[in-house]
Design a protein around this motif. Structure first.
Motif, PDB file in Angstrom:
ATOM      1  N   UNK A   1      34.988 -31.433  32.772  1.00 15.63           N
ATOM      2  CA  UNK A   1      34.637 -30.164  32.140  1.00 15.63           C
ATOM      3  C   UNK A   1      33.921 -30.370  30.828  1.00 15.63           C
ATOM      4  N   UNK A   2      33.076 -31.428  30.766  1.00 16.91           N
ATOM      5  CA  UNK A   2      32.377 -31.766  29.534  1.00 16.91           C
ATOM      6  C   UNK A   2      30.876 -31.623  29.728  1.00 16.91           C
TER       7      UNK A   2
ATOM      8  N   UNK B   1      28.480 -36.694  37.101  1.00 19.49           N
ATOM      9  CA  UNK B   1      29.591 -36.253  37.950  1.00 19.49           C
ATOM     10  C   UNK B   1      30.916 -36.353  37.170  1.00 19.49           C
ATOM     11  N   UNK B   2      31.047 -37.424  36.379  1.00 21.64           N
ATOM     12  CA  UNK B   2      32.258 -37.572  35.556  1.00 21.64           C
ATOM     13  C   UNK B   2      32.360 -36.434  34.545  1.00 21.64           C
TER      14      UNK B   2
ATOM     15  N   UNK C   1      44.960 -31.497  32.934  1.00 19.98           N
ATOM     16  CA  UNK C   1      44.671 -32.798  33.568  1.00 19.98           C
ATOM     17  C   UNK C   1      43.963 -32.613  34.909  1.00 19.98           C
ATOM     18  N   UNK C   2      43.058 -33.527  35.205  1.00 22.29           N
ATOM     19  CA  UNK C   2      42.355 -33.523  36.503  1.00 22.29           C
ATOM     20  C   UNK C   2      42.493 -34.905  37.125  1.00 22.29           C
TER      21      UNK C   2
ATOM     22  N   UNK D   1      28.578 -36.993  26.447  1.00 18.90           N
ATOM     23  CA  UNK D   1      29.442 -38.163  26.441  1.00 18.90           C
ATOM     24  C   UNK D   1      30.594 -38.053  25.465  1.00 18.90           C
ATOM     25  N   UNK D   2      30.317 -37.563  24.245  1.00 16.66           N
ATOM     26  CA  UNK D   2      31.380 -37.489  23.246  1.00 16.66           C
ATOM     27  C   UNK D   2      32.477 -36.525  23.672  1.00 16.66           C
ATOM     28  N   UNK D   3      32.064 -35.382  24.259  1.00 15.42           N
ATOM     29  CA  UNK D   3      33.058 -34.412  24.713  1.00 15.42           C
ATOM     30  C   UNK D   3      33.859 -34.974  25.880  1.00 15.42           C
TER      31      UNK D   3
END
Length: 840
Positions: A823-824, A817-818, A777-778, A827-829
């Motif tokens: 850590x993606x 940035x999101x 979690x972040x 968008x899907x990841x």
């Protein structure tokens, strides 16, 4: 094992001339090893007598099957054939047990069972008499393979009236089969003189040969006369000449009692004292049968006090019946004979006679009795019985009998004929006020449940209002005949999806329906209620609730000793839920227990769908060979009509086509399956087949059609909040879903919360299989949380910029940035990781 007499040769009349020539030819063929014999000649050539004489010295290591029209059924033939071989190999108990377990696919069962044959140096003979009854191509096409698979120590001997089928031609040309024709079976001079030497009157053998051509039955008829034949000679003997012989030398020698007796029993192929006494009322039936057998040449003893009239002699007697009795008397006789068969449970023979005498009620009673709940009779056999004897019989006016109309409606439904079903139902509805038979009225109420035009809620209300006057006593009906064919109960003959449209009222809606149905199902309705609730909750991915209901259903089935097929349904939905919950070990244990239960209890009728589940599991695990094996051995013909009651198996067939790289065939098959689902208003089927069509089109590179089918699946599933079917195909549909999200975003199409939830869940499921490590979690900022919410709606950068009130480039910066925070890389990841962290 059945009574031993069933597979013994017919008894031999010692007065008949021994056919040494024929016996020598058969000895020679048998001595070759792996060589078969085919006796082919019209009736009256003594084929059965010749083979019986040949086998007489061989007291054992043989079996004799006297075939009839019912043996043209694939399953019946395979079972009897295996029983016969096991009878010949007296010590082969394993093969006999396998014969008793005969189940679809029958031909594969036959080939698999051959591995149980005893390995020894003994020689065996299996006779298939009256082989002309076998016209089923599936059966006939087996014999070239059997020629290769059967041990050389087993000789098959075929006896038939017609020429050998084309299936035998290759082996005949290769001299693997000895054919003995009418020419060889006709008496030669020596045999003819031997027969005539026993006659009361001396005959000129050359004249008799000229008249009869050596036709054994005609020679015997001529030899039976007590005075010289007054008729002038005729060059060739045909049936009309034989009938003249019989009239002169048999009929005219009988007294009136004997004539009446044999005319009346001529409608029956196999005779014994009971049936003859019932039909004729003659107390001396046994004496008449025995006397005629010992004096004549037109009847064989087949054991257990039974006799079989020669077919040509029966034809002669039937002709006499029609020439001496009125049609009204003949119909009374036909009905009396049919009534006997009905009481004996021989509904096929009874129906044939009821049709001939025009007794519609008798036909309806036979059909109702045969298609009633009986797990020992296959679904295919029941449907084939009705189609052959009722639907396809031009002499049965179905529309004139409401019982037949009702049964016809059900068969049309099960066969996947929506127009025929609707037509039959509309006729029944128009006649409902005229029905005074309680059983028929109940049947119509049951059929209304299948009428997809009537909402289930309305149907339940009608049942509750009308059950006091029209429903049977609690638990007296057995309407679950087809339950085992469609084992996922919320997707059985009538879909229950419409009850899922209000998730908060699901239990209430189901309980209301079963309140009306409980008089039909009795104590079993509780188990069915739990199974159907579990099924719908499973489709909605409410797995914990589904598990609780499925467990209650399973416990209820065991505690209340429900029918095996209902217990099977309870097991299958529990297996599906355990698998979806990731409880692999428990899934495997329950699957193995179910397989063992089916095997130990001999529940053959459950095998087809349990096998479909097993193959689906193997296919989903990546076993391409399993897909090939399913298509080769178990699927229905892809070009044929799709019966509704095999829907569960159809989906395994489509998965097998996709898995084996036959996506083009999968699309063709899937389009038919989709139409079937639409015609019968089965939303679950429409969703599942649309998903599979999307995969198949994607595999062929047709992205447009693939995405269109995916959109149809999502739109249909959203009405019922059905998630699980998408998750089950996660690995196959992930690229389709990702492309769907991308193209929708580019087109500025805002997807529903349901579609996005499905998409994220599919990607998460397939990601879990690729990487079992959960992300740490972040912490996300408020701006990142807002960006994530917009991203989860599949909005484009332009729409995100509008929602955030920033420029396009700034919106893109917030999104990237999101990605970094999660850590993606896309968008899907990002959506998958955010879900795994609990943010969405």
């Amino acid at each position: 094992m059945r009574e031993q007499e069933e597979f013994r040769p017919p008894e031999i009349d010692g007065r008949q001339v021994y056919r040494q020539r024929i016996a020598s030819a058969m000895d020679e063929a048998k001595a070759k090893g792996g060589h078969w014999i085919y006796l082919s000649a019209p009736g009256g050539f003594g084929k059965t007598v010749a083979v019986s004489q040949w086998l007489a010295p061989q007291k054992n290591k043989l079996a004799w099957i006297t075939l009839n029209d019912r043996d043209n059924d694939e399953g019946t033939f395979v079972r009897r054939f295996l029983e016969a071989i096991s009878f010949a190999q007296r010590a082969n108990k394993k093969l006999n047990r396998e014969a008793n377990r005969t189940s679809p696919p029958f031909i594969e069962h036959l080939f698999r069972s051959l591995s149980l044959l005893l390995d020894n140096d003994k020689s065996y003979v299996v006779v298939l008499d009256d082989f002309h009854y076998v016209t089923n191509r599936k059966i006939l096409d087996v014999f070239p393979t059997l020629m290769k698979l059967l041990p050389k120590a087993i000789t098959l001997c075929f006896i038939g009236r017609g020429l050998p089928d084309d299936a035998f031609l290759d082996d005949i040309i290769k001299d693997n089969i000895t054919v003995i024709s009418a020419k060889e079976l006709a008496f030669d001079d020596m045999e003819l003189k031997s027969v005539l030497s026993n006659s009361e009157v001396k005959h000129d053998s050359k004249e008799v040969m000229s008249r009869t051509g050596g036709w054994p039955i005609a020679v015997r008829a001529l030899a039976m006369r007590s005075q010289k034949l007054a008729e002038p000679g005729i060059g060739s003997i045909q049936e009309d000449m034989l009938f003249r012989y019989l009239d002169l030398h048999v009929w005219q020698r009988w007294n009136e009692e004997t004539r009446e007796f044999f005319m009346n029993v001529s409608l029956v192929p196999e005779l014994d004292e009971r049936i003859c006494r019932h039909i004729t009322g003659a107390s001396n039936s046994s004496e008449l049968l025995e006397d005629f057998y010992f004096k004549g040449s037109f009847m064989n003893a087949i054991g257990r006090g039974k006799y079989r009239l020669h077919d040509l002699f029966r034809d002669f007697l039937v002709e006499k019946l029609h020439s001496t009795k009125t049609m009204e008397d003949i119909k009374k006789l036909q009905k009396r004979t049919a009534d006997f068969f009905y009481q004996e449970g021989d509904y096929c023979s009874a129906t044939s006679l009821y049709v001939r005498c025009g007794d519609l009620q008798g036909i309806a009673d036979c059909s109702a009795a045969f298609t009633a709940y009986d797990p020992t009779v296959s679904i295919e056999a029941r449907i084939d019985f009705f189609k052959k004897n009722i639907l396809d019989n031009p002499h049965v006016p179905i529309e004139e009998n409401l019982h037949l109309s009702a049964q016809s409606a059900f068969i049309r439904y099960a066969e996947g004929d929506p127009e025929g079903f609707i037509s039959s139902m509309d006729k029944l509805y128009r006649s409902l006020d005229l029905i005074d038979d309680p059983k028929l009225k109940v049947l119509v109420y049951i059929l209304r449940c299948l009428d997809f035009r009537i909402p289930l809620e309305d149907y339940a209300q009608d049942l509750i209002k009308g059950r006091a006057d029209n429903m049977p006593q609690k638990g007296t009906m057995r309407t679950g005949t087809f339950t085992a064919a469609m084992p996922i109960l919320h997707r059985s003959l009538r879909e229950r999806s419409e009850l899922a449209q209000s998730p908060e009222n699901l239990s209430q809606n189901l309980e209301k329906l079963f309140m009306g149905l409980s008089p039909l199902f009795g104590y079993e309705h509780e188990t069915m209620l739990h199974c159907q609730r579990a099924g719908i909750l499973y489709e909605q991915n409410r797995l914990n609730e589904a598990y609780s209901s499925a467990l209650e259903g399973h416990r209820s089935a065991v505690k209340k000793e429900c029918r095996p097929e209902l217990s099977f349904c309870a097991r299958m939905i529990l297996i599906a839920i355990l698998k979806a919950m990731g409880r692999k070990d428990e899934t495997n244990i329950l699957g193995a227990e179910t397989e063992r239960w089916i095997e130990e209890d001999g529940l053959l009728f459950l095998i087809p769908n349990f096998r479909a589940w097993q193959f689906r599991e193997r296919i989903e695990a990546g076993d391409v060979d399993a897909g090939r094996e399913w298509l080769r051995s178990y699927s229905i013909p892809l070009m044929g009509k799709l019966p509704l009651y095999k829907m569960y198996q159809h989906f395994t067939t489509m998965r097998a086509l996709i898995a084996t790289g036959s996506s083009a065939l999968g699309i063709m098959f899937g389009e038919k399956l989709l139409q079937l689902g639409r015609d019968f208003r089965r939303p679950s089927d429409v969703v599942e087949v649309s998903i599979l069509l999307s995969i198949a089109n994607w595999n062929l590179g047709d992205r447009e059609k693939s995405l269109r089918h995916m959109e149809e699946a999502l739109n249909e599933a959203e009405r019922y909040l059905y998630y699980t079917m998408f998750l089950e195909e996660g690995k196959w549909i992930r690229p389709v879903v990702e492309s769907y999200l991308k193209i929708s975003k580019q087109a500025g199409i805002e997807l529903s919360n349901f579609a996005m939830t499905v998409a994220v869940a599919v990607m998460e499921r397939s990601a879990d299989k690729e990487n079992n490590v959960s992300p740490q979690p972040v912490s996300l900022t408020d701006r990142e949380m807002l960006t994530l919410r917009l991203l989860s709606q599949n909005l484009s950068y332009k729409r995100i910029a509008q929602e955030l009130g920033v420029s396009h480039s700034t919106a893109k910066y917030h999104v990237l940035k999101l990605y970094r925070s999660l850590g993606a890389t896309c968008g899907s990841e990002a959506l998958v990781k955010a879900k795994q962290m609990g943010y969405i």
